[in-house]
Structures are given as structure tokens and as C-alpha cells.
Scaffold this motif. Structure first.
Motif, PDB file in Angstrom:
ATOM      1  N   ILE A  55      10.739  36.481  64.636  1.00 47.11           N
ATOM      2  CA  ILE A  55      10.048  36.278  63.355  1.00 47.11           C
ATOM      3  C   ILE A  55      11.000  36.637  62.221  1.00 47.11           C
ATOM      4  N   MET A  56      10.720  36.109  61.039  1.00 44.17           N
ATOM      5  CA  MET A  56      11.500  36.489  59.850  1.00 44.17           C
ATOM      6  C   MET A  56      10.577  36.646  58.659  1.00 44.17           C
ATOM      7  N   THR A  57      11.001  37.466  57.707  1.00 46.40           N
ATOM      8  CA  THR A  57      10.238  37.661  56.484  1.00 46.40           C
ATOM      9  C   THR A  57      10.375  36.414  55.613  1.00 46.40           C
ATOM     10  N   ALA A  58       9.249  35.830  55.224  1.00 46.84           N
ATOM     11  CA  ALA A  58       9.296  34.694  54.296  1.00 46.84           C
ATOM     12  C   ALA A  58       8.924  35.157  52.896  1.00 46.84           C
TER      13      ALA A  58
ATOM     14  N   LEU B 263       4.610  38.110  54.342  1.00 51.08           N
ATOM     15  CA  LEU B 263       4.362  36.942  55.190  1.00 51.08           C
ATOM     16  C   LEU B 263       5.550  36.798  56.130  1.00 51.08           C
TER      17      LEU B 263
ATOM     18  N   ILE C 206       7.128  34.639  59.486  1.00 54.67           N
ATOM     19  CA  ILE C 206       6.996  33.339  60.154  1.00 54.67           C
ATOM     20  C   ILE C 206       7.614  33.419  61.542  1.00 54.67           C
TER      21      ILE C 206
ATOM     22  N   LEU D 102       9.614  31.869  64.221  1.00 53.57           N
ATOM     23  CA  LEU D 102      10.592  30.784  64.165  1.00 53.57           C
ATOM     24  C   LEU D 102      10.204  29.701  65.161  1.00 53.57           C
TER      25      LEU D 102
ATOM     26  N   ASP E 163       9.684  46.457  54.491  1.00 55.54           N
ATOM     27  CA  ASP E 163       9.966  45.233  55.255  1.00 55.54           C
ATOM     28  C   ASP E 163      10.028  45.557  56.749  1.00 55.54           C
TER      29      ASP E 163
ATOM     30  N   ILE F 165      17.073  41.444  71.552  1.00 55.50           N
ATOM     31  CA  ILE F 165      16.638  40.831  70.300  1.00 55.50           C
ATOM     32  C   ILE F 165      17.630  39.749  69.897  1.00 55.50           C
TER      33      ILE F 165
ATOM     34  N   LYS G  37      12.999  23.800  65.725  1.00 55.93           N
ATOM     35  CA  LYS G  37      13.882  23.745  64.556  1.00 55.93           C
ATOM     36  C   LYS G  37      15.124  24.587  64.814  1.00 55.93           C
TER      37      LYS G  37
ATOM     38  N   ARG H 299       1.965  29.670  62.762  1.00 56.37           N
ATOM     39  CA  ARG H 299       3.192  30.485  62.864  1.00 56.37           C
ATOM     40  C   ARG H 299       3.249  31.577  61.803  1.00 56.37           C
ATOM     41  N   LYS H 300       2.233  31.652  60.951  1.00 51.32           N
ATOM     42  CA  LYS H 300       2.261  32.597  59.829  1.00 51.32           C
ATOM     43  C   LYS H 300       1.514  33.896  60.150  1.00 51.32           C
TER      44      LYS H 300
HETATM   45  C1  LIG Z   1      11.762  40.402  61.251  1.00 54.02           C
HETATM   46  C2  LIG Z   1      12.314  40.802  62.594  1.00 54.02           C
HETATM   47  C3  LIG Z   1      11.378  41.554  63.518  1.00 54.02           C
HETATM   48  C4  LIG Z   1      11.930  41.724  64.891  1.00 54.02           C
HETATM   49  C5  LIG Z   1      11.278  42.851  65.611  1.00 54.02           C
HETATM   50  C6  LIG Z   1      11.869  43.197  66.938  1.00 54.02           C
HETATM   51  C7  LIG Z   1      12.836  44.263  67.120  1.00 54.02           C
HETATM   52  C8  LIG Z   1      12.915  45.448  66.226  1.00 54.02           C
HETATM   53  C9  LIG Z   1      14.305  45.715  65.805  1.00 54.02           C
HETATM   54  C10 LIG Z   1      14.587  46.070  64.583  1.00 54.02           C
HETATM   55  C11 LIG Z   1      13.547  46.067  63.503  1.00 54.02           C
HETATM   56  C12 LIG Z   1      14.131  45.420  62.342  1.00 54.02           C
HETATM   57  C13 LIG Z   1      13.109  44.985  61.360  1.00 54.02           C
HETATM   58  C14 LIG Z   1      13.902  44.316  60.281  1.00 54.02           C
HETATM   59  C15 LIG Z   1      13.052  43.517  59.392  1.00 54.02           C
HETATM   60  C16 LIG Z   1      13.921  42.761  58.456  1.00 54.02           C
HETATM   61  C17 LIG Z   1      13.424  41.382  58.319  1.00 54.02           C
HETATM   62  C18 LIG Z   1      14.369  40.571  57.487  1.00 54.02           C
HETATM   63  O1  LIG Z   1      15.126  41.090  56.756  1.00 54.02           O
HETATM   64  S1  LIG Z   1      14.329  38.886  57.640  1.00 54.02           S
HETATM   65  C19 LIG Z   1      15.558  38.376  56.455  1.00 54.02           C
HETATM   66  C20 LIG Z   1      14.983  37.829  55.218  1.00 54.02           C
HETATM   67  N1  LIG Z   1      14.341  36.589  55.486  1.00 54.02           N
HETATM   68  C21 LIG Z   1      15.052  35.462  55.593  1.00 54.02           C
HETATM   69  O2  LIG Z   1      16.235  35.415  55.459  1.00 54.02           O
HETATM   70  C22 LIG Z   1      14.250  34.229  55.905  1.00 54.02           C
HETATM   71  C23 LIG Z   1      14.829  32.996  55.249  1.00 54.02           C
HETATM   72  N2  LIG Z   1      13.881  31.915  55.388  1.00 54.02           N
HETATM   73  C24 LIG Z   1      13.889  31.110  56.466  1.00 54.02           C
HETATM   74  O3  LIG Z   1      14.757  31.198  57.319  1.00 54.02           O
HETATM   75  C25 LIG Z   1      12.778  30.097  56.562  1.00 54.02           C
HETATM   76  O4  LIG Z   1      12.233  29.842  55.312  1.00 54.02           O
HETATM   77  C26 LIG Z   1      11.637  30.617  57.494  1.00 54.02           C
HETATM   78  C27 LIG Z   1      12.177  30.825  58.917  1.00 54.02           C
HETATM   79  C28 LIG Z   1      10.992  31.891  56.987  1.00 54.02           C
HETATM   80  C29 LIG Z   1      10.547  29.548  57.564  1.00 54.02           C
HETATM   81  O5  LIG Z   1      11.168  28.332  57.795  1.00 54.02           O
HETATM   82  P1  LIG Z   1      10.535  27.266  58.817  1.00 54.02           P
HETATM   83  O6  LIG Z   1      11.285  25.995  58.622  1.00 54.02           O
HETATM   84  O7  LIG Z   1      10.487  27.833  60.212  1.00 54.02           O
HETATM   85  O8  LIG Z   1       9.032  27.149  58.396  1.00 54.02           O
HETATM   86  P2  LIG Z   1       8.380  26.299  57.182  1.00 54.02           P
HETATM   87  O9  LIG Z   1       7.930  25.030  57.763  1.00 54.02           O
HETATM   88  O10 LIG Z   1       9.239  26.292  56.005  1.00 54.02           O
HETATM   89  O11 LIG Z   1       7.107  27.238  56.888  1.00 54.02           O
HETATM   90  C30 LIG Z   1       6.125  27.483  57.879  1.00 54.02           C
HETATM   91  C31 LIG Z   1       4.844  27.785  57.142  1.00 54.02           C
HETATM   92  O12 LIG Z   1       5.043  28.973  56.349  1.00 54.02           O
HETATM   93  C32 LIG Z   1       4.847  28.674  54.948  1.00 54.02           C
HETATM   94  N3  LIG Z   1       5.844  29.411  54.168  1.00 54.02           N
HETATM   95  C33 LIG Z   1       7.152  29.510  54.409  1.00 54.02           C
HETATM   96  N4  LIG Z   1       7.740  30.281  53.501  1.00 54.02           N
HETATM   97  C34 LIG Z   1       6.751  30.686  52.674  1.00 54.02           C
HETATM   98  C35 LIG Z   1       6.733  31.521  51.542  1.00 54.02           C
HETATM   99  N5  LIG Z   1       7.829  32.117  51.076  1.00 54.02           N
HETATM  100  N6  LIG Z   1       5.553  31.736  50.931  1.00 54.02           N
HETATM  101  C36 LIG Z   1       4.405  31.171  51.408  1.00 54.02           C
HETATM  102  N7  LIG Z   1       4.365  30.367  52.491  1.00 54.02           N
HETATM  103  C37 LIG Z   1       5.529  30.129  53.102  1.00 54.02           C
HETATM  104  C38 LIG Z   1       5.047  27.148  54.837  1.00 54.02           C
HETATM  105  O13 LIG Z   1       4.379  26.626  53.717  1.00 54.02           O
HETATM  106  C39 LIG Z   1       4.459  26.670  56.149  1.00 54.02           C
HETATM  107  O14 LIG Z   1       3.075  26.720  56.040  1.00 54.02           O
HETATM  108  P3  LIG Z   1       2.139  25.637  56.773  1.00 54.02           P
HETATM  109  O15 LIG Z   1       2.432  25.762  58.265  1.00 54.02           O
HETATM  110  O16 LIG Z   1       2.550  24.301  56.240  1.00 54.02           O
HETATM  111  O17 LIG Z   1       0.740  26.029  56.431  1.00 54.02           O
END
Ligand SMILES: CCCCCCCC/C=C\CCCCCCCC(=O)SCCNC(=O)CCNC(=O)[C@H](O)C(C)(C)COP(=O)(O)OP(=O)(O)OC[C@H]1O[C@@H](n2cnc3c(N)ncnc32)[C@H](O)[C@@H]1OP(=O)(O)O
Length: 240
Positions: free
Chosen positions: A175-178, A229, A231, A233, A161, A86, A237, A206-207
Motif C-alpha cells: 500500500i502507499m499513502t495517497a 487515504l 491505496i 497497489l 503517516d 516487504i 499496473k 483498493r482505497k
Molecule cells: C505505506 C507502507 C505500509 C507497509 C507496511 C508494512 C511494513 C511495515 C514497515 C515499515 C512501516 C513503514 C510505514 C511507512 C509509511 C510511509 C508511507 C509512504 O511514505 S508512501 C510515500 C508517499 N506516497 C507516494 O509516493 C504515493 C505516490 N502516488 C502513487 O504512487 C499513486 O498515485 C498511487 C499508488 C497512490 C495510486 O495510483 P494508482 O494508479 O494505483 O491508483 P489510481 O487509479 O490513481 O487511484 C485509485 C483510487 O484512489 C483514488 N485516489 C488516488 N489518489 C487519491 C488522492 N490523492 N485523493 C483522493 N483519491 C485518490 C482514485 O481516484 C481512485 O479512486 P476510484 O477507484 O476511481 O474510486
């Protein structure tokens, strides 16, 4: 309920000391421990029964293990320490991210596996790939208390989550939680078992849109409802 949980934990401590790095008692399901990096971290699958699991949790676990027999469901293993694979997926996207110093690597734990057995998050997640849904069986231990006698809302958010993330997860993609939206409808009693049913509702570029509910074992109480939601990655980028 709280009293039986504490009693169970006391015998648990007596049984095995519950220390990190001490492998769980072996079961047929348990893979052989693997070593990771020069720090010799033992990887133990935590999504298997341990002595802190209540009767309810064990019963549900057994029921879902039966469902796994025809291949429609799979139990997702879960590890306390970093999973090398991972990390590789995410490394591509977080080039600027300074790695954890080698000396501290063995201390890094998945948040929801950060407590010793029975004290924090006890859970197992089963996935049905065809139906795009997961079921998470969760028992919140005494270290997760918020309002006296009940599980902290932040702990509920963390397990939701996790359950939603694994429902949305795409093999080989990071992927990450948005967005995570939770309605807390009833307080979750500490040390009780709840069932989190998650489903992938929609995939749009990507959503990944997912939702879940948190229910009692008898399905009579809905404790929480949530949507998330996630996303995928974007490999283009890399400037995070
Ligand atoms: C999740 C992991 C799973 C792995 C599984 C495998 C192994 C298992 C192992 C262990 C299990 C563990 C499981 C743990 C789970 C925990 C998960 C967390 O805690 S994650 C931490 C908290 N989240 C952040 O810190 C993100 C911070 N945010 C970001 O980094 C960026 O905002 C990111 C990556 C989420 C999006 O950034 P961009 O630049 O890639 O994308 P843009 O262009 O901004 O958005 C893409 C589309 O999504 C919409 N969007 C983005 N954010 C939105 C929002 N908040 N609300 C609505 N739409 C949103 C946009 O409007 C856009 O939509 P249009 O394509 O234009 O239609």
C-alpha cells in the motif's frame, strides 16, 4: 522536560555509544539478531524499550504489553534496515525502479528509524486486528526540533503517516499513502510522550480510509487530528 531528556541522553551515550550495528542490550522480548544480504546488516527490533525511553513511555509500553497477553493486541516489531519481505511485496510493482547499489545497501534505513536511540523517533505501535485500530506510543527526541522546544511538523507528519500506514496495512499487499491531511492543533513538546490512536474507517475497493488523533498521555490535550487515504497497489499496473 527538555533538561531531563538531555541528561538521559548523556547517560545513554555513555552506556552504549548508540552506534548502528551495535545490538541493544538483550531483553526477554528481543529476538536474536538476523543477518541480511552479503553486507551483514544486523536486524534489531527497535520497537522495544531502550535507556532513552521516559518513565511515561515505559509505563504505557508495559500496559499495552499486558493487553497483548490475551491476543487481542499485538506489538508490531520495527526494524531500522530494509525488510527483505516487504521489499519483495513492492518489487512487483516497481519494476523500473533501480535498486540501491549493493555497496550502499547497509546505509538504507527506514526514515523514522534513521536516528540513533533517543535522538529522533522513539515509538512502538500496537495493533488490534478485530477492532481495526492501532495505538502508537511516540517520544520525539531532540533532533526532531522545529519551533524551539517543540517537535517539527514534518516529524509529526512522518510518525502519523507511519501509524496510519500500519493501521491500514494488509498482510501481503503493498500500500502507499495517497493523501494525508493533518490539523496541528497544539504544539508537541520535544521529548514528551504522545499517544496516536488510529482506526480504519472505511474500505472501498483498493482505497483504505484511516484517521487518527495525537493526544497527551493524560488525554487532556489533543495535539493533532489527521485523516489518510492509502491505496492498495494494483498488480496490473506495473509501469511505475
Ligand atoms: C505505506 C507502507 C505500509 C507497509 C507496511 C508494512 C511494513 C511495515 C514497515 C515499515 C512501516 C513503514 C510505514 C511507512 C509509511 C510511509 C508511507 C509512504 O511514505 S508512501 C510515500 C508517499 N506516497 C507516494 O509516493 C504515493 C505516490 N502516488 C502513487 O504512487 C499513486 O498515485 C498511487 C499508488 C497512490 C495510486 O495510483 P494508482 O494508479 O494505483 O491508483 P489510481 O487509479 O490513481 O487511484 C485509485 C483510487 O484512489 C483514488 N485516489 C488516488 N489518489 C487519491 C488522492 N490523492 N485523493 C483522493 N483519491 C485518490 C482514485 O481516484 C481512485 O479512486 P476510484 O477507484 O476511481 O474510486
Amino acid at each position: 522536560m527538555l533538561r531531563s531528556c538531555t541528561a538521559g541522553l548523556r547517560s545513554l551515550w555513555a552506556l552504549r555509544g548508540g552506534r548502528e550495528g551495535v545490538p541493544r542490550p538483550s531483553t526477554d522480548l528481543q529476538p536474536a539478531p538476523r543477518l541480511f544480504s552479503a553486507e551483514k546488516v544486523i536486524h534489531t527490533d527497535c520497537a522495544l524499550p531502550n535507556p532513552s525511553w521516559s518513565k511515561d513511555l515505559k509505563l504505557l509500553f508495559d500496559q499495552f504489553m499486558k493487553k497483548c497477553e490475551d491476543g487481542s493486541w499485538e506489538r508490531l516489531p520495527s526494524y531500522r534496515h530494509r525488510c527483505a519481505q516487504i521489499s519483495e511485496d513492492f518489487k512487483n510493482y516497481f519494476l523500473e525502479q533501480k535498486p540501491v547499489k549493493e555497496g550502499r545497501l547497509s546505509q538504507v534505513r527506514l526514515f523514522t528509524r534513521g536516528f540513533e536511540d533517543g535522538l529522533g523517533f522513539e515509538y512502538v505501535i500496537f495493533k488490534n486486528n478485530d477492532e481495526k485500530r492501532t495505538v502508537c506510543l511516540f517520544q520525539g527526541g531532540p533532533y526532531l526540533q522545529g519551533v524551539p522546544g517543540f517537535v517539527h511538523g514534518g516529524a509529526i507528519a512522518a510518525i502519523i503517516d507511519t501509524a496510519l500506514a500500519l493501521c491500514a496495512a494488509v498482510p501481503g499487499k503493498a500500500i502507499m499513502t495517497a493523501n494525508l491531511n493533518i490539523n496541528f492543533k497544539r504544539p508537541v513538546p520535544l521529548c514528551s510522550v504522545v499517544v496516536i490512536n488510529s482506526q480504519l474507517d472505511k474500505l472501498e475497493g483498493r482505497k483504505l480510509f484511516v484517521s487518527c488523533n495525537v493526544q497527551s498521555v493524560d488525554e487532556k490535550t489533543v495535539y493533532s487530528e489527521a485523516t489518510g487515504l492509502f491505496i492498495k497497489l494494483d498488480p496490473e499496473k506495473k509501469s511505475f
